[in-house]
Write a protein that holds these residues in place. Structure first.
Motif, short mmCIF file in Angstrom:
data_model
loop_
_atom_site.label_atom_id
_atom_site.label_comp_id
_atom_site.label_asym_id
_atom_site.label_seq_id
_atom_site.Cartn_x
_atom_site.Cartn_y
_atom_site.Cartn_z
N VAL A 31 0.86 -1.18 0.00
CA VAL A 31 0.00 0.00 0.00
C VAL A 31 0.90 1.23 0.00
O VAL A 31 1.62 1.48 0.97
CB VAL A 31 -0.94 0.01 1.23
CG1 VAL A 31 -1.81 1.27 1.22
CG2 VAL A 31 -1.82 -1.24 1.24
N GLU A 89 -7.03 -0.70 2.11
CA GLU A 89 -6.41 -1.96 2.53
C GLU A 89 -7.45 -3.07 2.66
O GLU A 89 -7.20 -4.22 2.29
CB GLU A 89 -5.66 -1.79 3.85
CG GLU A 89 -4.88 -3.04 4.23
CD GLU A 89 -4.53 -3.14 5.71
OE1 GLU A 89 -4.22 -4.25 6.16
OE2 GLU A 89 -4.59 -2.11 6.41
N VAL A 101 0.66 -7.66 4.32
CA VAL A 101 0.55 -6.28 3.84
C VAL A 101 1.73 -5.45 4.35
O VAL A 101 2.08 -5.49 5.53
CB VAL A 101 -0.77 -5.63 4.31
CG1 VAL A 101 -0.83 -4.16 3.87
CG2 VAL A 101 -1.97 -6.39 3.77
#
Length: 268
Positions: A31, A89, A101
């Motif tokens: 991200v 997310e 992540v």
């Protein structure tokens, strides 16, 4: 470059434009959290490298930035931006359940990413802070003391030793080239204090990278902020001669290789 696609979703204060660089079977989700006045499209080369490294990559233009809705560069509360990123997310996790992540934030995005880690770090595999606005950023106090904020754009030469970076930044219609908004500066001040009081990142593996010659977000100011929140696993990389946008620097290949090496370590 890796293929990308855009979609919109509802953020805390209106419609947000997100970008995805897909991977058919990702090892991890990255991200990307962009900085002040810019947009996710400036990270195409970073996303391309991460996709080749095995990531599905996601990014959103923050409220008032890029293609997202809202008055330009106006942010009232950075926790709202953190919430917007978390919704992205959640979208990524729904598409790829159980995939780790990693959040990567640059400049103002480093501030957002640090606060994100304080709120949602238990669910993250790693955190990368690039030239983060964290700790002491003297420009906030200087500007807030003025009766009228000056209409002085960011000096392109402070971004990178590569002059083409500054030229592209200047010509980019999605980049904000106007003055700060007072409410945004006040939100910066509150967020810096909130992060300083928010506590350690615990066991979350964290990579802090910074240009030694960063004149926009000086190394000395960020160091105190990193020290205040660092947990048990902090890796520090300071690059001699590098300016603010380390991912756009003349030695960006070396710097990005450091990011992928960090990710390989935490995934292992």
């Amino acid at each position: 470059m890796a293929d990308s696609r855009e979609h919109t979703y509802t953020g805390t204060r209106g419609a947000l434009t997100a970008r995805e660089w897909p991977h058919p079977a990702p090892r991890y989700l990255a991200v990307l959290v962009h900085g002040y006045g810019e947009h996710a499209g400036r990270y195409e080369h970073v996303a391309d490298l991460l996709v080749r490294h095995g990531a599905a990559v996601y990014a959103v233009d923050h409220m008032g930035h890029g293609k997202s809705a809202g008055e330009r560069v106006l942010i009232h509360d950075f926790d709202e931006v953190v919430t917007d990123v978390h919704r992205l997310e959640e979208h990524a996790r729904a598409a790829h359940p159980w995939v780790p992540v990693v959040v990567i934030g640059h400049s103002m995005g480093g501030l957002i990413a640090a606060r994100y880690a304080q709120r949602y770090g238990a669910d993250l595999a790693g955190l990368v802070l690039s030239g983060p606005v964290i700790g002491a950023w003297d420009v906030i106090g200087v500007l807030l003391a003025m009766d009228e904020l000056p209409d002085i754009p960011i000096e392109p030469a402070t971004l990178s030793r590569d002059p083409s970076v500054g030229a592209a930044y200047t010509a980019d219609p999605l980049v904000w080239h106007g003055p700060f908004k007072r409410a945004t500066l006040e939100a910066f001040a509150r967020a810096l204090a909130q992060i300083a009081e928010g506590g350690s990142l615990g066991s979350l593996p964290t990579l802090w990278i910074h240009g030694e010659d960063d004149q926009l977000v000086p190394l000395s100011g960020s160091r105190g902020g990193v020290e205040a929140i660092k947990g048990d696993d902090l890796t520090e990389r300071i690059y001699p001669g590098a300016r603010h946008e380390v991912f756009n620097e003349t030695n960006k290949d070396e710097i990005l290789a450091g990011v992928t090496a960090f990710v390989d370590r935490i995934l292992a």
